[in-house]
Design a protein around this motif. Sequence first.
Motif, mmCIF file in Angstrom:
data_model
loop_
_atom_site.group_PDB
_atom_site.id
_atom_site.type_symbol
_atom_site.label_atom_id
_atom_site.label_comp_id
_atom_site.label_asym_id
_atom_site.label_seq_id
_atom_site.Cartn_x
_atom_site.Cartn_y
_atom_site.Cartn_z
ATOM 1 N N ALA A 246 0.835 -1.203 0.000
ATOM 2 C CA ALA A 246 0.000 0.000 0.000
ATOM 3 C C ALA A 246 0.870 1.254 0.000
ATOM 4 C CB ALA A 246 -0.923 -0.007 1.213
ATOM 5 N N GLU A 253 2.145 6.286 -7.245
ATOM 6 C CA GLU A 253 1.084 7.153 -7.755
ATOM 7 C C GLU A 253 1.387 8.623 -7.505
ATOM 8 O OE1 GLU A 253 -2.742 4.103 -7.273
ATOM 9 O OE2 GLU A 253 -2.283 5.537 -5.681
ATOM 10 N N ARG A 282 -6.344 -5.707 -6.420
ATOM 11 C CA ARG A 282 -7.454 -5.080 -5.703
ATOM 12 C C ARG A 282 -7.230 -3.579 -5.502
ATOM 13 N NH1 ARG A 282 -7.996 -9.901 -1.174
ATOM 14 N NH2 ARG A 282 -8.541 -11.541 -2.670
ATOM 15 N N MET A 283 -6.006 -3.194 -5.166
ATOM 16 C CA MET A 283 -5.740 -1.774 -4.923
ATOM 17 C C MET A 283 -5.813 -0.960 -6.203
ATOM 18 S SD MET A 283 -2.650 -1.950 -2.116
ATOM 19 C CE MET A 283 -2.866 -2.813 -0.545
ATOM 20 N N ARG A 286 -9.339 -0.604 -7.074
ATOM 21 C CA ARG A 286 -10.115 -0.052 -5.965
ATOM 22 C C ARG A 286 -11.337 -0.922 -5.667
ATOM 23 N NH1 ARG A 286 -7.535 4.846 -7.618
ATOM 24 N NH2 ARG A 286 -7.166 6.242 -5.829
ATOM 25 N N ASP A 287 -11.141 -2.225 -5.755
ATOM 26 C CA ASP A 287 -12.188 -3.191 -5.453
ATOM 27 C C ASP A 287 -11.936 -3.735 -4.053
ATOM 28 O OD1 ASP A 287 -14.030 -5.198 -5.220
ATOM 29 O OD2 ASP A 287 -13.319 -6.371 -6.934
ATOM 30 N N TYR A 288 -12.710 -3.267 -3.102
ATOM 31 C CA TYR A 288 -12.502 -3.630 -1.705
ATOM 32 C C TYR A 288 -13.620 -4.526 -1.171
ATOM 33 C CZ TYR A 288 -9.370 0.336 -2.384
ATOM 34 O OH TYR A 288 -8.406 1.194 -2.873
ATOM 35 N N ARG A 336 -14.470 -3.268 4.965
ATOM 36 C CA ARG A 336 -13.876 -3.502 3.650
ATOM 37 C C ARG A 336 -12.695 -4.465 3.741
ATOM 38 N NH1 ARG A 336 -14.098 2.529 0.834
ATOM 39 N NH2 ARG A 336 -16.036 3.181 1.846
ATOM 40 N N SER A 339 -7.213 -4.821 1.507
ATOM 41 C CA SER A 339 -6.582 -4.015 0.463
ATOM 42 C C SER A 339 -6.970 -2.553 0.550
ATOM 43 C CB SER A 339 -6.930 -4.570 -0.922
ATOM 44 O OG SER A 339 -8.325 -4.725 -1.065
ATOM 45 N N ALA A 340 -8.087 -2.246 1.213
ATOM 46 C CA ALA A 340 -8.522 -0.853 1.354
ATOM 47 C C ALA A 340 -7.590 -0.048 2.236
ATOM 48 C CB ALA A 340 -9.940 -0.802 1.905
ATOM 49 N N GLU A 343 -6.086 3.213 0.930
ATOM 50 C CA GLU A 343 -6.772 4.501 0.860
ATOM 51 C C GLU A 343 -6.294 5.465 1.935
ATOM 52 O OE1 GLU A 343 -8.512 5.483 -1.581
ATOM 53 O OE2 GLU A 343 -8.562 3.531 -2.581
ATOM 54 N N ARG A 346 -2.743 6.852 0.215
ATOM 55 C CA ARG A 346 -2.749 7.603 -1.031
ATOM 56 C C ARG A 346 -2.734 9.111 -0.761
ATOM 57 N NH1 ARG A 346 -6.425 3.191 -4.094
ATOM 58 N NH2 ARG A 346 -4.890 2.612 -5.690
#
Length: 348
Positions: A246, A253, A282-283, A286-288, A336, A339-340, A343, A346
Amino acid sequence: MEYAHLTAQTIASPNGCADIRRAHDIAHRRLLDADSGHPPLAVNARSGSCRTRVQGRRMMSLNVAVLGLGIMGAGMAHQLVSAGHRVTVWNRTAARAEPLVAAGASLADTPAQAARDADFVIAMVADNHASRDVWLGADGALAAMKRGSVAIDCSTLDPDWVAELGAAMSEADVKFVEAPVTGSKAQAESGTLRFFVGAEESALTAAQPVLDVMGTEAIRLGPVGSGAVMKLANNFLSGLQAAAFAEALALIEAHGLDATLAADILRNGSPGSPMIGLMADRMLARDYTPNFLIPLMAKDLGYAERLMEATGIRSQLAGAARARFQDAADAGLGDRDISAVVERTRVG
């Protein structure tokens, strides 16, 4: 109970895995002789050791109770129902049992009610406290279980609590198998979990017919408590990788790199692992959708940190990773997937 349940043992010889195939074919023919249909086969071979297991159709259904219907417990219970076993389920929130009841399971009001007539009782709950409650609480399962029946706890627990629970099981003349799992939602729903087992060999043998329905391999690591140590080591490494990726992705990014390209470089290079690959997919998407909830990872890292401290290992990593997941949970991401956690790292 009588089962058409066969295990093909590989004979050590220079032919190696050819013997696996031969053992498999022999076992398959024996199964067809015992049962005129075409039994489903579950074959598990490990290169090097060349072990294989052939699972045949059962001749009688098992009477099983499942306590806890979260992401994992629901999938495991559904496997048992789909295999034709008599399954009684209990969950603190009864509404979660509705799909299983519709599929043929019975719903109990308490763990004790679920366990009363069961030959096997399986718990898959969140933590030590929940485990203690379902087994030893006011309406706990253990007091209602038959002597000689089998208790299986698949939860991720602290080894000290597992040892205490094992002692209570022994006093009640109940065979106890701790069997935390490796795998997530997809594996629970497809019956392809692997179990980290701490148990006496005789207890594992007794539990094997149930474990075979829910997974592909039960790895005995030693006596009761061994499975918990292995599972915490496993989740410690998994949590570190998820948190580290993460932060790496947030860095990529923030500097405007092509995140998909960079993630492919990482997953296919020295840092790569199955966990890194999962987290990357997943990251980036953005599929949590929950597979493993953030608060549960924070809990597991806390258990691992305390176990290491008690062992004399001063981890500087477990607490840092745990803080990452706890921060995400506190920020409202507790429902969630792990992998969330990205967030909260970021930028912008």
